[in-house]
Design a protein around this motif. Structure first.
Motif, mmCIF file in Angstrom:
data_model
loop_
_atom_site.group_PDB
_atom_site.id
_atom_site.type_symbol
_atom_site.label_atom_id
_atom_site.label_comp_id
_atom_site.label_asym_id
_atom_site.label_seq_id
_atom_site.Cartn_x
_atom_site.Cartn_y
_atom_site.Cartn_z
ATOM 1 N N GLU A 130 0.799 -1.233 0.000
ATOM 2 C CA GLU A 130 0.000 0.000 0.000
ATOM 3 C C GLU A 130 0.827 1.276 0.000
ATOM 4 N N ASP A 131 2.101 1.197 0.353
ATOM 5 C CA ASP A 131 2.951 2.394 0.299
ATOM 6 C C ASP A 131 3.891 2.339 -0.902
ATOM 7 N N SER A 132 3.481 1.619 -1.937
ATOM 8 C CA SER A 132 4.307 1.455 -3.129
ATOM 9 C C SER A 132 4.196 2.657 -4.056
ATOM 10 N N ASP A 133 5.095 2.723 -5.032
ATOM 11 C CA ASP A 133 5.053 3.786 -6.037
ATOM 12 C C ASP A 133 3.747 3.751 -6.818
ATOM 13 N N LEU A 134 3.253 2.551 -7.121
ATOM 14 C CA LEU A 134 2.010 2.441 -7.885
ATOM 15 C C LEU A 134 0.820 2.966 -7.091
ATOM 16 N N ALA A 135 0.753 2.640 -5.819
ATOM 17 C CA ALA A 135 -0.348 3.128 -4.986
ATOM 18 C C ALA A 135 -0.344 4.650 -4.923
ATOM 19 N N ARG A 136 0.840 5.234 -4.872
ATOM 20 C CA ARG A 136 0.933 6.698 -4.834
ATOM 21 C C ARG A 136 0.611 7.335 -6.181
ATOM 22 N N ALA A 137 0.880 6.620 -7.269
ATOM 23 C CA ALA A 137 0.664 7.186 -8.602
ATOM 24 C C ALA A 137 -0.812 7.242 -8.978
ATOM 25 N N ALA A 138 -1.605 6.308 -8.489
ATOM 26 C CA ALA A 138 -3.012 6.211 -8.890
ATOM 27 C C ALA A 138 -3.904 7.124 -8.063
ATOM 28 N N GLU A 139 -5.007 7.530 -8.674
ATOM 29 C CA GLU A 139 -5.976 8.360 -7.960
ATOM 30 C C GLU A 139 -6.732 7.545 -6.914
#
Length: 346
Positions: A130-139
């Protein structure tokens, strides 16, 4: 239920955790599901695009059928390298872009989601970390809620990827049958785990196979794709997935070489056509066994109450099959040569 083998691989241990994973996913994702469903009602995307690799991409194949059959929403699979290697910035304004990843760490998936969000798409990440780059990139994020997955061969994260978006579909369609099926799914998967001994017995007959063709149609096709990958990964078998409808358009020639078949047999709208295709293959001399909720399956999985949730039980039963097939072949499914848990591509 534990395997009778002295060695109990992580792959099987983690697959057995799936009922608890999905119960937690439903409970802890309720608020995120409501937010996303509200946004999709207000912004109404004209089409959807998925971004993923490997097992996650196979989950997207199942999701494609779910979105198209339930929401009449056309779905395409985006080739990540179109942006990351060729430099194209696709026009995804207003589209629903769904990225699926266990780790959320692969740069090509992350960069495509960033591009889509900057271009006005509705971006959603189905991700375990949940603290990954992908989680941060998505709305929007729909966490898989798997906890740590240590086995190289993903099991519970693939199954959680199959279910994470289904509550959103249930909310958008007011489909009470789907909601009820999701609520009851952990119990159905617990029943599926009771098939482990039968899955091991079915796997025994494939212990000397070097090549295997995997067939399915419709919602189960993404499970067939995943099965072919896992057979390569954990058992060293050259396996390929085909639509049961497309198999006769050339690949059927391989039956003359004696290649065995493994089919997935659904109980949904694809059942009749799939059963007819399998009957024709058997008449042609095919060595075919099947997994799924169809009553005539070699390994009958529980019907879960909805076409969208049946593939989850079928996939779990297959993981039991694959794990034991590796053991029957004297292999450790947790240590596939040349592979590691996280693969980062651009």
């Amino acid at each position: 239920m534990n395997t009778p083998d002295l060695f109990d691989p992580l792959m099987l241990q983690e697959a057995r955790q799936t009922p608890q994973v999905l119960e937690r996913q439903q409970r802890e994702n309720a608020e995120a599901v409501t937010r996303l469903a509200t946004a999709l009602r207000e912004r109404r995307p004209p089409y959807a695009v998925t971004v993923a690799r490997g097992s996650s991409d196979h989950a997207c194949t199942v999701l494609k059928y779910a979105l198209e059959t339930q929401l009449a929403l056309p779905v395409a699979s985006l080739g990540p390298s179109v942006h990351t290697l060729y430099g194209a910035r696709l026009d995804l304004r207003g589209a629903l872009v769904i990225a699926v990843s266990q780790s959320g760490a692969s740069p090509d998936v992350v960069e495509n989601v960033q591009m889509a969000r900057e271009g006005g798409a509705i971006t959603v990440a189905l991700v375990n970390v949940e603290d990954s780059d992908l989680a941060r990139a998505a709305e929007f994020t729909l966490p898989l809620r798997c906890g740590e997955e240590r086995a190289v061969a993903a099991t519970k994260s693939y199954l959680a990827s199959l279910t994470a978006f289904l509550p959103v579909i249930a909310a958008l369609t007011d489909d009470q049958a789907l909601q009820d099926a999701l609520t009851g799914l952990p119990d159905k998967l617990t029943q599926t785990l009771e098939l482990e001994s039968s899955a091991s017995d079915l796997a025994e007959r494939y212990r000397f196979a070097e090549n295997l063709l995997v067939l399915a149609r419709g919602l189960h096709f993404g499970v067939a794709q995943e099965a072919a990958l896992k057979l390569k990964e954990t058992c060293g078998i050259h396996a390929e997935a085909y639509s049961a409808a497309e198999f006769s358009h050339g690949p059927k020639r391989l039956l003359a070489e004696g290649l065995p078949l493994l089919g997935f047999a659904s109980a949904d709208a694809a059942r009749s056509a799939t059963e007819q295709a399998y009957r024709d293959l058997v008449i042609s001399g095919a060595d075919l066994r099947t997994i799924g909720p169809a009553p005539a399956s070699s390994l009958i999985t529980p019907q879960t109450g909805h076409a969208l949730t049946d593939p989850v039980a079928s996939a779990l039963a297959f993981y039991l099959f694959a794990g034991h097939l590796a053991l029957h072949k004297g292999l450790n499914p947790d240590a596939p040569p040349l592979l590691s848990k996280v693969t980062k591509t651009r």
